[in-house]
Each structure stands twice: as C-alpha cells, then as structure tokens.
Design an enzyme around this catalytic site. Structure first.
Site, PDB file in Angstrom:
ATOM      1  N   HIS A  23       0.842  -1.200   0.000  1.00 24.85           N
ATOM      2  CA  HIS A  23       0.000   0.000   0.000  1.00 24.85           C
ATOM      3  C   HIS A  23       0.874   1.246   0.000  1.00 24.85           C
ATOM      4  CE1 HIS A  23      -4.118   1.739   1.118  1.00 24.85           C
ATOM      5  NE2 HIS A  23      -3.307   2.792   0.999  1.00 24.85           N
ATOM      6  N   HIS A  25       1.183   5.037  -2.423  1.00 20.03           N
ATOM      7  CA  HIS A  25       0.649   5.856  -3.513  1.00 20.03           C
ATOM      8  C   HIS A  25       1.776   6.557  -4.260  1.00 20.03           C
ATOM      9  CE1 HIS A  25      -3.710   5.704  -2.425  1.00 20.03           C
ATOM     10  NE2 HIS A  25      -3.201   5.417  -1.228  1.00 20.03           N
ATOM     11  N   ASP A  27       1.677   9.195  -6.157  1.00 18.43           N
ATOM     12  CA  ASP A  27       1.641  10.652  -6.003  1.00 18.43           C
ATOM     13  C   ASP A  27       1.827  11.086  -4.558  1.00 18.43           C
ATOM     14  OD1 ASP A  27      -0.786   9.600  -5.251  1.00 18.43           O
ATOM     15  OD2 ASP A  27      -2.011  11.135  -6.211  1.00 18.43           O
ATOM     16  N   GLY A 185      -9.852   7.646  -2.026  1.00 15.08           N
ATOM     17  CA  GLY A 185     -10.499   8.924  -1.800  1.00 15.08           C
ATOM     18  C   GLY A 185     -11.296   8.885  -0.510  1.00 15.08           C
ATOM     19  N   HIS A 212      -9.907   0.694  -0.504  1.00 17.53           N
ATOM     20  CA  HIS A 212      -9.702   1.515   0.685  1.00 17.53           C
ATOM     21  C   HIS A 212     -10.970   1.418   1.539  1.00 17.53           C
ATOM     22  CE1 HIS A 212      -6.227   3.350  -1.288  1.00 17.53           C
ATOM     23  NE2 HIS A 212      -5.993   4.050  -0.194  1.00 17.53           N
ATOM     24  N   GLU A 215     -10.685   2.938   7.080  1.00 17.77           N
ATOM     25  CA  GLU A 215      -9.642   3.883   7.486  1.00 17.77           C
ATOM     26  C   GLU A 215     -10.286   5.031   8.261  1.00 17.77           C
ATOM     27  OE1 GLU A 215      -6.168   6.752   5.543  1.00 17.77           O
ATOM     28  OE2 GLU A 215      -7.777   5.966   4.283  1.00 17.77           O
ATOM     29  N   ASP A 304       1.834   3.963   2.842  1.00 16.35           N
ATOM     30  CA  ASP A 304       0.755   4.806   2.351  1.00 16.35           C
ATOM     31  C   ASP A 304       1.307   5.948   1.495  1.00 16.35           C
ATOM     32  OD1 ASP A 304      -1.852   5.495   1.877  1.00 16.35           O
ATOM     33  OD2 ASP A 304      -2.230   6.362   3.832  1.00 16.35           O
TER      34      ASP A 304
END
Length: 384
Positions: A23, A25, A27, A185, A212, A215, A304
């Site tokens: 996991h 990202h 970006d 998101g 996701h 969370e 993350d």
C-alpha cells in the site's frame, strides 16, 4: 518481545531486511527536490515552498492534521507536476529506486490514471509511462546492487464515475506491469457500493482488487467492501478493531465481522504513521496493529504516502520495533504476510518468499548470532 536470546533489532538490520510493500501511492511519494524541478519545468507556480527541505516539511505538517480530508488536499500539488509523460516516467523510476535503497524487494504502487490527464495524455499513455518508469527504476536498482519488483495498482477515485473504465484499463494492462485495481479517496459519503459494476467486471475477469476501507469510516465500509464488492484485500482496514472487545482481565472477544476477516485470512494493508496523521489511531502504542499481530490477523506493514508522512518502510518497522519490541522474526512474519497477499501468481510469490525473504532474514539472524558468540568469547577472556 525482546530478551537475552531475541535482541532488539537495529536500524541497520531493518534497512537491510527484505521488505514487501502493498500500500503505497505514487503521487504520495515524490522527492521534494523532484517536485520543485518539475514545477519549474512545467510552469506550475502553486507550490507553498520552492526550497526542497522546506517543501518536504510543509507536506508533513499539512498532512499531520488528524483529518483524512485535509490530508488528501496535499495531493493537489504532487498531481499538478505529474501531467506529462517525462514527469511520470521520472517519478515512477525514482519511486522504485528509493524503495529498493530502503530494502524493499517487492512493491505494489497505486495511482489514479484519471488524475494525470490535464496535460493531454490519454489513460493508456499514463499507464505506459508509469510502467516505463518502474522498469527503469528496477534497472537502476540492479546497477546499485539492489533488487526490487514493482507492480502497479490502477486506482479509481471513489467520488468520480470512472471506476468501470479504470477497471477495464487495469484488465487490459494486467500482463504489462499492472497487477490489480483499487478505489481511493474520502470514504464518508462515497461507499464502495457506488462502483459495483467495476467490481463485478473484475470478478468476471478473474482479476484482483483491493478497496480503501475501514480507514476513516468504520465497520460498515469494511463490510460493504467484503460482502457486497468481494475485495481481495482491505486498504487500511484498521477500524476492524471496532469489532474486537478487550475486557479488563485481557480476555478478547471478536465480533462476527472481525472473526470473518481473521478466519478468511483477509489481508489488512495497515499504515501506522499515516493512520496517526488521519486520526485512525492516537499513538503507535495505541495502534491496533499490536493487538492484530497478537491475534494473528493477516496484518501487513505499509507506508501509504512516504512524502506526506515523512516515512519509509524502515521507519515504519523501526517505530513498531521500538514500541512493541518486535524482533526479526516479527518483521519476517509481517513481510511473509504481505508476500502471500501480493497480486502476482502463486509460484512467483512462493519464489520470493523462499528465495529472497527467508534467506535474507536468516542471514541477518546468523550475523547476530555470530556477533553474540564472539562477544561472549571476548567477555570470557576478559573475565579470566
């Protein structure tokens, strides 16, 4: 826990230990210096800071708010400089390099192709540019004496309406670097059930996907991701702790959903530092990963967003080692969990576990035993 026979793990050992990451990202892991350079090249003038060190600090402080929504706002700047083919290739290559330098041998990196179209790229061009970057990063890592395998997860934004389109894209590129699908998101107000058509399509195509869930929202998000959508893994899933009761005497009672998650060995993509930033946990000591490890859930350790959290896989494990007294055996347990849960074929997962991960940890343990034996001999001589 640490003892005379199970020593505390050092940071040097953590960095050298082979690690698997599920996991992360794309970006959310840019180098601050790269952001500054790409902003200059592309004419983006919206950065809050233009000096790399100050910019890195700004990202960490902006993300450290206790709010998932505020945390997500920081991505407007990274996505803004990732709108050209060259930028995507560079960011992806540096991602693979940085992870390999940190001892990561397998990584699944997720990104949303729909967020990189403002410069005129097509969805296909985005995917191909990122894949080219990952392969270039793997090559550079080999030149530097490291090994890493990187697969991509294509993400659809849960507040948008392109999930089926992105799922179809992931399926088309599944033999070209893409290993699965994800939605991401803000959870509140955007349940995974809004994208059932995408998940039904992926299941018909025998493809892999994570969601996701659990969370910022909670048990309903987890239940929907599993029972309505059929997720293979839970992105975060940390709020499964809400279905576990611990009595004053230490007795643990699992609710039906928590029992299902554990019994079915559903992987939890836990991200400790990120969870502290978004308010899913209040401290490392209070993070559910400690209890989930004791209860033998399929827990994994992840980063993350390395930029926003100022973290790495080594830092995540160092915090857990310092907090819970985890040993190399614990690190290997988390790593094997992650590798078992990866979205690549079984034989390839098994080869990574048996040929890379287990031998890597065995070497670290043997080195420690040798040093302890040598130190014992020195001590005996000095005592005599």
């Amino acid at each position: 826990m640490t003892s005379q026979t199970t020593p505390a793990v050092t940071l040097e050992q953590i960095r050298r230990a082979p690690k698997a990451l599920l996991h992360d990202h794309l970006d959310g892991g840019l180098r601050p210096g790269t952001i500054v350079e790409l902003a200059r090249e592309t004419g983006y003038d919206g950065l809050p800071e233009t000096e790399p060190d100050k910019l890195g600090t700004w990202f960490r402080e902006a993300a450290d708010s206790g709010s998932l929504e505020r945390y997500l706002e920081t991505f407007s700047h990274t996505c803004a400089v990732m709108q050209t083919r060259d930028a995507l290739v560079r960011v992806a290559a540096e991602c693979a390099e940085d992870l390999a330098e940190d001892g990561v041998v397998y990584a699944e990196i997720r990104y949303a192709p729909e967020q990189h179209l403002e410069g005129g790229l097509t969805l296909e061009q985005v995917v191909e540019a990122v894949d080219e970057g990952f392969r270039e990063g793997e090559r550079r890592a080999r030149e530097n004496g490291h090994r890493i395998r990187v697969g991509a997860l294509l993400t659809a934004m849960r507040h948008a309406a392109r999930a089926l389109e992105i799922a179809e894209l992931a399926n088309r590129y599944r033999d070209h670097g893409v290993v699965g699908f994800d939605i991401a998101g803000a959870e509140a107000g955007y349940p995974p059930t809004r994208h059932l058509d995408a998940f039904e399509y992926l299941k018909r195509e025998n493809n892999h996907f994570t969601i996701h869930a659990g969370e910022a929202f909670g048990l309903p998000s987890i239940w929907q991701a599993l029972q309505w959508c059929g997720a293979d893994r839970l992105g975060h899933g940390v709020r499964i702790i809400d279905d576990i009761e611990v009595a004053d005497d230490g007795t643990v009672q699992l609710g039906r959903l928590a029992s299902y998650v554990r019994d079915k060995r559903i992987p939890l993509e836990l991200c400790p530092t990120s969870n502290l930033q978004t308010g899913a946990a209040d401290s490392y000591a209070g993070h559910p990963i400690g209890l989930l490890r004791k209860l033998h859930f399929r827990a994994t350790v992840n980063t993350d967003n390395r930029l926003m959290s100022g973290t790495s896989m080594s830092r995540e494990f160092k915090e857990l080692v310092d907090t819970f007294g985890y040993t190399l055996d614990d690190m290997q347990w988390f790593t094997v969990n992650a590798m078992k849960s990866a979205f690549i074929p079984f034989d390839e997962r098994l080869a990574m576990i048996n040929d890379v991960i287990k031998p890597g940890y065995a070497e670290l343990k043997s080195e420690w035993l040798f040093r302890q034996t040598a130190a014992g001999g020195d001590l005996a001589e000095s005592s005599a």
